[in-house]
Design a protein around this motif. Structure first.
Motif, PDB file in Angstrom:
ATOM      1  N   ILE A   1       0.626  -1.194   0.099  1.00 21.74           N
ATOM      2  CA  ILE A   1      -0.023   0.003  -0.145  1.00 21.74           C
ATOM      3  C   ILE A   1       0.908   1.223  -0.184  1.00 21.74           C
ATOM      4  CG2 ILE A   1      -1.587   1.295   1.552  1.00 21.74           C
ATOM      5  CD1 ILE A   1      -2.839  -1.235   2.276  1.00 21.74           C
ATOM      6  N   ILE A   2       1.906   1.113   0.877  1.00 19.78           N
ATOM      7  CA  ILE A   2       2.510   2.426   0.776  1.00 19.78           C
ATOM      8  C   ILE A   2       3.675   2.592  -0.238  1.00 19.78           C
ATOM      9  CG2 ILE A   2       4.655   3.592   2.396  1.00 19.78           C
ATOM     10  CD1 ILE A   2       3.650   2.203   4.692  1.00 19.78           C
ATOM     11  N   THR A   3       4.158   1.471  -0.944  1.00 16.20           N
ATOM     12  CA  THR A   3       4.927   1.629  -2.180  1.00 16.20           C
ATOM     13  C   THR A   3       4.234   2.006  -3.018  1.00 16.20           C
ATOM     14  OG1 THR A   3       6.549  -0.339  -1.077  1.00 16.20           O
ATOM     15  CG2 THR A   3       6.392   0.338  -3.421  1.00 16.20           C
ATOM     16  N   GLN A   4       3.039   1.518  -3.643  1.00 16.08           N
ATOM     17  CA  GLN A   4       2.119   1.898  -4.457  1.00 16.08           C
ATOM     18  C   GLN A   4       1.685   3.414  -4.519  1.00 16.08           C
ATOM     19  OE1 GLN A   4      -1.357  -0.599  -4.656  1.00 16.08           O
ATOM     20  NE2 GLN A   4       0.143  -2.540  -5.177  1.00 16.08           N
ATOM     21  N   TYR A   5       1.476   4.069  -3.409  1.00 20.09           N
ATOM     22  CA  TYR A   5       1.181   5.122  -2.945  1.00 20.09           C
ATOM     23  C   TYR A   5       2.159   6.131  -3.280  1.00 20.09           C
ATOM     24  CZ  TYR A   5       0.431   9.832  -1.080  1.00 20.09           C
ATOM     25  OH  TYR A   5       0.245  11.152  -1.011  1.00 20.09           O
ATOM     26  N   LEU A   6       3.468   5.676  -3.059  1.00 18.24           N
ATOM     27  CA  LEU A   6       4.730   6.641  -3.137  1.00 18.24           C
ATOM     28  C   LEU A   6       5.292   6.704  -4.400  1.00 18.24           C
ATOM     29  CD1 LEU A   6       6.717   5.763   0.239  1.00 18.24           C
ATOM     30  CD2 LEU A   6       5.555   7.673  -0.473  1.00 18.24           C
ATOM     31  N   GLU A   7       5.124   5.491  -4.959  1.00 13.45           N
ATOM     32  CA  GLU A   7       5.595   5.370  -6.668  1.00 13.45           C
ATOM     33  C   GLU A   7       4.656   6.186  -7.585  1.00 13.45           C
ATOM     34  OE1 GLU A   7       5.485   1.239  -7.744  1.00 13.45           O
ATOM     35  OE2 GLU A   7       7.400   0.964  -7.209  1.00 13.45           O
ATOM     36  N   LYS A   8       3.347   6.382  -7.134  1.00  8.40           N
ATOM     37  CA  LYS A   8       2.383   7.007  -7.870  1.00  8.40           C
ATOM     38  C   LYS A   8       2.843   8.537  -7.860  1.00  8.40           C
ATOM     39  CE  LYS A   8      -2.420   8.374  -8.268  1.00  8.40           C
ATOM     40  NZ  LYS A   8      -3.894   8.150  -7.980  1.00  8.40           N
ATOM     41  N   VAL A   9       2.957   9.020  -6.548  1.00 10.11           N
ATOM     42  CA  VAL A   9       3.251  10.320  -6.339  1.00 10.11           C
ATOM     43  C   VAL A   9       4.648  10.887  -6.530  1.00 10.11           C
ATOM     44  CG1 VAL A   9       1.005  10.825  -4.803  1.00 10.11           C
ATOM     45  CG2 VAL A   9       3.367  10.370  -3.678  1.00 10.11           C
ATOM     46  N   LEU A  10       5.462   9.997  -6.557  1.00  4.70           N
ATOM     47  CA  LEU A  10       7.017  10.367  -6.419  1.00  4.70           C
ATOM     48  C   LEU A  10       7.657  10.067  -7.727  1.00  4.70           C
ATOM     49  CD1 LEU A  10       8.287   9.712  -2.757  1.00  4.70           C
ATOM     50  CD2 LEU A  10       7.396  11.796  -3.555  1.00  4.70           C
ATOM     51  N   SER A  11       7.073   9.481  -8.610  1.00  2.00           N
ATOM     52  CA  SER A  11       7.794   9.067  -9.833  1.00  2.00           C
ATOM     53  C   SER A  11       7.775  10.156 -10.766  1.00  2.00           C
ATOM     54  CB  SER A  11       6.841   7.762 -10.450  1.00  2.00           C
ATOM     55  OG  SER A  11       6.884   6.592  -9.826  1.00  2.00           O
ATOM     56  N   PRO A  12       8.705  10.210 -11.662  1.00  2.00           N
ATOM     57  CA  PRO A  12       9.028  11.361 -12.609  1.00  2.00           C
ATOM     58  C   PRO A  12       7.617  11.393 -13.484  1.00  2.00           C
ATOM     59  CG  PRO A  12      10.890   9.981 -12.379  1.00  2.00           C
ATOM     60  CD  PRO A  12       9.934   9.273 -11.534  1.00  2.00           C
ATOM     61  N   ARG A  13       7.151  12.535 -14.050  1.00  2.00           N
ATOM     62  CA  ARG A  13       5.953  12.645 -14.607  1.00  2.00           C
ATOM     63  C   ARG A  13       6.215  13.342 -15.786  1.00  2.00           C
ATOM     64  NH1 ARG A  13       0.624  12.248 -12.180  1.00  2.00           N
ATOM     65  NH2 ARG A  13       0.662  10.943 -10.373  1.00  2.00           N
ATOM     66  N   LYS A  14       5.453  13.311 -16.875  1.00  3.20           N
ATOM     67  CA  LYS A  14       5.432  14.214 -17.978  1.00  3.20           C
ATOM     68  C   LYS A  14       4.093  14.342 -18.497  1.00  3.20           C
ATOM     69  CE  LYS A  14       8.258  12.119 -20.967  1.00  3.20           C
ATOM     70  NZ  LYS A  14       8.904  11.806 -22.045  1.00  3.20           N
ATOM     71  N   SER A  15       3.861  15.259 -19.034  1.00  2.00           N
ATOM     72  CA  SER A  15       2.480  15.828 -19.757  1.00  2.00           C
ATOM     73  C   SER A  15       2.624  15.517 -21.365  1.00  2.00           C
ATOM     74  CB  SER A  15       2.247  17.091 -19.624  1.00  2.00           C
ATOM     75  OG  SER A  15       1.062  17.643 -19.883  1.00  2.00           O
ATOM     76  N   ILE A  16       1.861  14.780 -21.856  1.00  2.00           N
ATOM     77  CA  ILE A  16       1.880  14.428 -23.483  1.00  2.00           C
ATOM     78  C   ILE A  16       0.391  14.785 -24.058  1.00  2.00           C
ATOM     79  CG2 ILE A  16       1.356  12.624 -24.806  1.00  2.00           C
ATOM     80  CD1 ILE A  16       3.416  10.778 -23.038  1.00  2.00           C
ATOM     81  N   HIS A  17       0.600  15.543 -25.271  1.00  2.00           N
ATOM     82  CA  HIS A  17      -0.706  15.807 -25.779  1.00  2.00           C
ATOM     83  C   HIS A  17      -1.309  14.780 -26.601  1.00  2.00           C
ATOM     84  CE1 HIS A  17      -3.229  18.824 -28.050  1.00  2.00           C
ATOM     85  NE2 HIS A  17      -2.618  18.271 -29.182  1.00  2.00           N
ATOM     86  N   GLY A  18      -2.521  14.623 -26.060  1.00  2.00           N
ATOM     87  CA  GLY A  18      -3.252  13.571 -26.555  1.00  2.00           C
ATOM     88  C   GLY A  18      -4.378  13.216 -25.760  1.00  2.00           C
ATOM     89  N   VAL A  19      -5.161  12.079 -26.146  1.00  2.00           N
ATOM     90  CA  VAL A  19      -6.353  11.583 -25.616  1.00  2.00           C
ATOM     91  C   VAL A  19      -5.955  10.138 -25.097  1.00  2.00           C
ATOM     92  CG1 VAL A  19      -8.739  11.363 -25.653  1.00  2.00           C
ATOM     93  CG2 VAL A  19      -7.677  12.874 -27.028  1.00  2.00           C
ATOM     94  N   LEU A  20      -6.657   9.930 -23.886  1.00  2.00           N
ATOM     95  CA  LEU A  20      -6.275   8.540 -23.372  1.00  2.00           C
ATOM     96  C   LEU A  20      -7.698   8.008 -23.178  1.00  2.00           C
ATOM     97  CD1 LEU A  20      -4.430   6.356 -22.306  1.00  2.00           C
ATOM     98  CD2 LEU A  20      -4.529   7.337 -20.044  1.00  2.00           C
ATOM     99  N   VAL A  21      -8.063   6.682 -23.559  1.00  2.00           N
ATOM    100  CA  VAL A  21      -9.218   6.155 -23.715  1.00  2.00           C
ATOM    101  C   VAL A  21      -9.258   4.491 -23.420  1.00  2.00           C
ATOM    102  CG1 VAL A  21     -11.445   5.667 -24.723  1.00  2.00           C
ATOM    103  CG2 VAL A  21      -9.951   7.650 -25.586  1.00  2.00           C
TER     104      VAL A  21
END
Length: 313
Positions: A123-143
């Motif tokens: 539980i802790i690892t999944q939350y930390l990986e979600k909020v602390l992992s590197p992020r990037k913004s991609i122009h597009g649509v996710l479906v």
């Protein structure tokens, strides 16, 4: 985001505070990994990962109970550094008075959960990986198309949102329109979600902003999705050589993950949403071992061999 507070962790998981509630907003987590301090309890601190959340399960607690009170306090005091975010106890285990004293003196919160140690760690690892992992913004649509996260990309005005709208009308689900926030969950998994300000919203030229949940219901949207397939929409060009048979696989790299990709030419008369549905089904079939392109190549090779035997030179 490069760090989160202990209060953030408490707000987004079912972990609870046991002691030191006044320190939850000041203590911060910067590492996604968790430490189970086995060697440290024996007094070995040469490689102590002090910056990680320290998780105590049945094994660590049983060993600590075998120590004298004085020795236990001394070791636990050594574990309380300026970098240590928090101590967590699983299985409803109550921390010793020495632990409470040492943590209180160092202003470190103590957390608890009735769940197993493995479950708490996940539980802790999944939350930390979600909020602390590197992020990037991609122009597009996710479906979400047939349970697969399809990221639709292409130049502005090519029809990404209109195609996604038709997919939604066909029963599929929107994750994000216009901008997709992507982070790497693990070595093989990318997850995409909508920025907070764009959740459940789409921009349709000529109409403007629409609320997909309001128009189509809660079943037409989802908050996040693993990115499984990338569809690149390209304006049709007679000079462009498009894939005809599908023998060659194409991928795009996002962070450290290679994602299968397909380029679909767009022109009047082509039903792009139907083609994307077929592409998703074909991808799933390939994952199950059914590859139409390989089958075609085998049949073609067999036909050539048969004709060469009938009409030898």
């Amino acid at each position: 985001m490069t760090e989160v507070t202990i209060q953030d962790l408490l707000d987004h998981t079912n972990i609870q505070i046991y002691a030191g509630a006044e320190f939850t907003s000041t203590r911060k987590i910067k590492e996604t990994e968790i430490s189970r301090p086995g060697l440290e309890l024996t007094g070995y601190f040469d490689y102590y990962p002090a910056e990680r959340v320290q998780l105590f399960g049945q094994t660590e607690t049983s060993y600590a109970r075998s120590m004298t009170s004085e020795n236990r306090y001394h070791v636990l005091r050594e574990m309380c550094t300026k970098q240590t975010p928090a101590f967590v106890f699983s299985r409803g285990i109550k921390p010793s008075p020495e632990m409470i004293k040492a943590a209180q003196e160092a202003e470190i919160p103590i957390l608890t959960s009735d769940l197993t140690t493995t479950r708490v760690s996940n539980i802790i690892t999944q939350y930390l990986e979600k909020v602390l992992s590197p992020r990037k913004s991609i122009h597009g649509v996710l479906v979400d198309v047939y349970g697969l996260g399809v990221l639709i990309k292409g130049d502005s005005g090519v029809g990404k949102s209109e195609t996604a709208l038709e997919l939604i009308k066909n029963g599929h689900r929107l994750v994000a329109d216009d901008r997709v926030d992507v982070y790497q969950q693990n070595e093989h998994t990318l997850v995409g979600e909508a920025p907070e300000i764009l959740k459940n919203l789409m921009e349709i030229r000529g109409i403007g902003i629409i609320d997909v949940m309001n128009l189509f219901g809660a079943s037409a949207v989802r908050t996040s999705m693993e990115i499984t397939l990338i569809i690149n929409l390209s304006n049709w060009s007679a000079e462009q050589n498009y894939e005809r048979v599908g023998l060659k696989d194409h991928t795009e790299q996002i962070f450290d993950v290679e994602v299968p990709s397909i380029t679909i030419p767009v022109k009047v008369g082509r039903n792009i949403s139907n083609i994307i549905e077929v592409a998703a089904m074909d991808y799933r079939a390939k994952k199950l071992g059914f590859n139409a392109a390989d089958r075609f190549e085998e049949q073609l090779t067999g036909l050539i061999q048969k004709n060469s035997q009938v009409n030898p030179k």
